[in-house]
Write a protein that holds these residues in place. Structure first.
Motif, mmCIF file in Angstrom:
data_model
loop_
_atom_site.group_PDB
_atom_site.id
_atom_site.type_symbol
_atom_site.label_atom_id
_atom_site.label_comp_id
_atom_site.label_asym_id
_atom_site.label_seq_id
_atom_site.Cartn_x
_atom_site.Cartn_y
_atom_site.Cartn_z
ATOM 1 N N LYS A 285 51.523 -44.010 1.747
ATOM 2 C CA LYS A 285 52.122 -42.709 1.408
ATOM 3 C C LYS A 285 51.633 -42.221 0.055
ATOM 4 N N LYS A 286 51.548 -43.126 -0.908
ATOM 5 C CA LYS A 286 51.081 -42.738 -2.247
ATOM 6 C C LYS A 286 49.609 -42.310 -2.208
ATOM 7 N N ILE A 287 48.795 -43.076 -1.506
ATOM 8 C CA ILE A 287 47.377 -42.719 -1.375
ATOM 9 C C ILE A 287 47.241 -41.405 -0.607
ATOM 10 N N ASN A 288 48.006 -41.267 0.464
ATOM 11 C CA ASN A 288 47.952 -40.037 1.262
ATOM 12 C C ASN A 288 48.323 -38.814 0.441
ATOM 13 N N ASP A 289 49.345 -38.947 -0.401
ATOM 14 C CA ASP A 289 49.746 -37.824 -1.260
ATOM 15 C C ASP A 289 48.617 -37.434 -2.211
ATOM 16 N N GLN A 290 47.975 -38.439 -2.791
ATOM 17 C CA GLN A 290 46.877 -38.171 -3.720
ATOM 18 C C GLN A 290 45.694 -37.531 -2.985
ATOM 19 N N SER B 4 44.152 -33.809 -3.824
ATOM 20 C CA SER B 4 42.768 -33.588 -4.242
ATOM 21 C C SER B 4 41.956 -32.902 -3.152
ATOM 22 N N GLY B 5 42.164 -33.312 -1.909
ATOM 23 C CA GLY B 5 41.386 -32.743 -0.808
ATOM 24 C C GLY B 5 41.652 -31.268 -0.574
ATOM 25 N N THR B 6 42.909 -30.856 -0.658
ATOM 26 C CA THR B 6 43.224 -29.439 -0.463
ATOM 27 C C THR B 6 42.893 -28.605 -1.697
ATOM 28 N N SER B 7 42.778 -29.243 -2.836
ATOM 29 C CA SER B 7 42.425 -28.517 -4.060
ATOM 30 C C SER B 7 40.970 -28.062 -4.070
ATOM 31 N N VAL B 8 40.128 -28.688 -3.249
ATOM 32 C CA VAL B 8 38.727 -28.262 -3.174
ATOM 33 C C VAL B 8 38.664 -26.811 -2.713
ATOM 34 N N ILE B 9 39.368 -26.481 -1.636
ATOM 35 C CA ILE B 9 39.323 -25.105 -1.139
ATOM 36 C C ILE B 9 40.079 -24.156 -2.066
ATOM 37 N N SER B 10 41.190 -24.601 -2.628
ATOM 38 C CA SER B 10 41.937 -23.690 -3.492
ATOM 39 C C SER B 10 41.128 -23.327 -4.743
ATOM 40 N N LYS B 11 40.417 -24.290 -5.284
ATOM 41 C CA LYS B 11 39.587 -24.002 -6.469
ATOM 42 C C LYS B 11 38.370 -23.159 -6.104
ATOM 43 N N PHE B 12 37.833 -23.366 -4.897
ATOM 44 C CA PHE B 12 36.711 -22.535 -4.464
ATOM 45 C C PHE B 12 37.168 -21.090 -4.287
ATOM 46 N N ILE B 13 38.314 -20.885 -3.676
ATOM 47 C CA ILE B 13 38.840 -19.520 -3.501
ATOM 48 C C ILE B 13 39.123 -18.896 -4.864
ATOM 49 N N GLU B 14 39.658 -19.692 -5.764
ATOM 50 C CA GLU B 14 39.885 -19.214 -7.128
ATOM 51 C C GLU B 14 38.553 -18.803 -7.772
ATOM 52 N N TRP C 42 39.834 -41.587 -2.924
ATOM 53 C CA TRP C 42 40.980 -41.910 -2.068
ATOM 54 C C TRP C 42 40.521 -42.243 -0.652
ATOM 55 N N LEU C 43 39.536 -41.525 -0.160
ATOM 56 C CA LEU C 43 39.002 -41.827 1.171
ATOM 57 C C LEU C 43 38.369 -43.219 1.209
ATOM 58 N N ALA C 44 37.634 -43.559 0.163
ATOM 59 C CA ALA C 44 37.022 -44.891 0.098
ATOM 60 C C ALA C 44 38.096 -45.979 0.052
#
Length: 118
Positions: free
Chosen positions: A37-42, A46-56, A83-85
């Motif tokens: 759960k902790k790894i999944n949250d991280q 981070s994973g969803t922030s890639v698109i949010s920062k690109f849109i920004e 986190w994926l690794a």
């Protein structure tokens, strides 16, 4: 892909959006123990922030803001790779399942980095 035209930017945005949807599916399929759960949250953060920062970045008013947001997107992509690794190496998911995500993040990072240089 160079991100020099609105069409290329739109196609890249769709690619990152698809990646994000697939990442959510992966996270939903992972174990639900405390460490996972902790790894999944991280990973979700981070994973969803890639698109949010690109849109920004695409909505930036200055070249400096564009560059800063793009650099942040690359940093979040690198964090997501960590986190994926960890998910792969701790055997929370099969290596084959994680491989595509790592490769896609590598390509996304390279495209983002190239866009800063041009």
């Amino acid at each position: 892909m160079n991100l020099n035209s609105p069409k290329e930017i739109g196609e890249f945005k769709q690619r990152i959006y698809f990646f994000t949807l697939k990442l959510i599916e992966l996270i939903d399929s992972l174990p639900k123990d405390d460490v996972s759960k902790k790894i999944n949250d991280q990973l979700f953060q981070s994973g969803t922030s890639v698109i949010s920062k690109f849109i920004e970045a695409t909505a930036s008013a200055t070249k400096k803001d564009l560059s800063n947001s793009t650099i942040q997107a690359i940093k979040f992509a690198n964090e997501a790779k960590l986190w994926l690794a960890l998910i792969r190496d701790s055997k929370r998911a099969k290596a084959e399942k994680v491989k595509w995500f790592l490769e896609e993040l590598d390509e996304i990072s390279q495209i983002l980095a190239a866009s800063i240089k041009s």
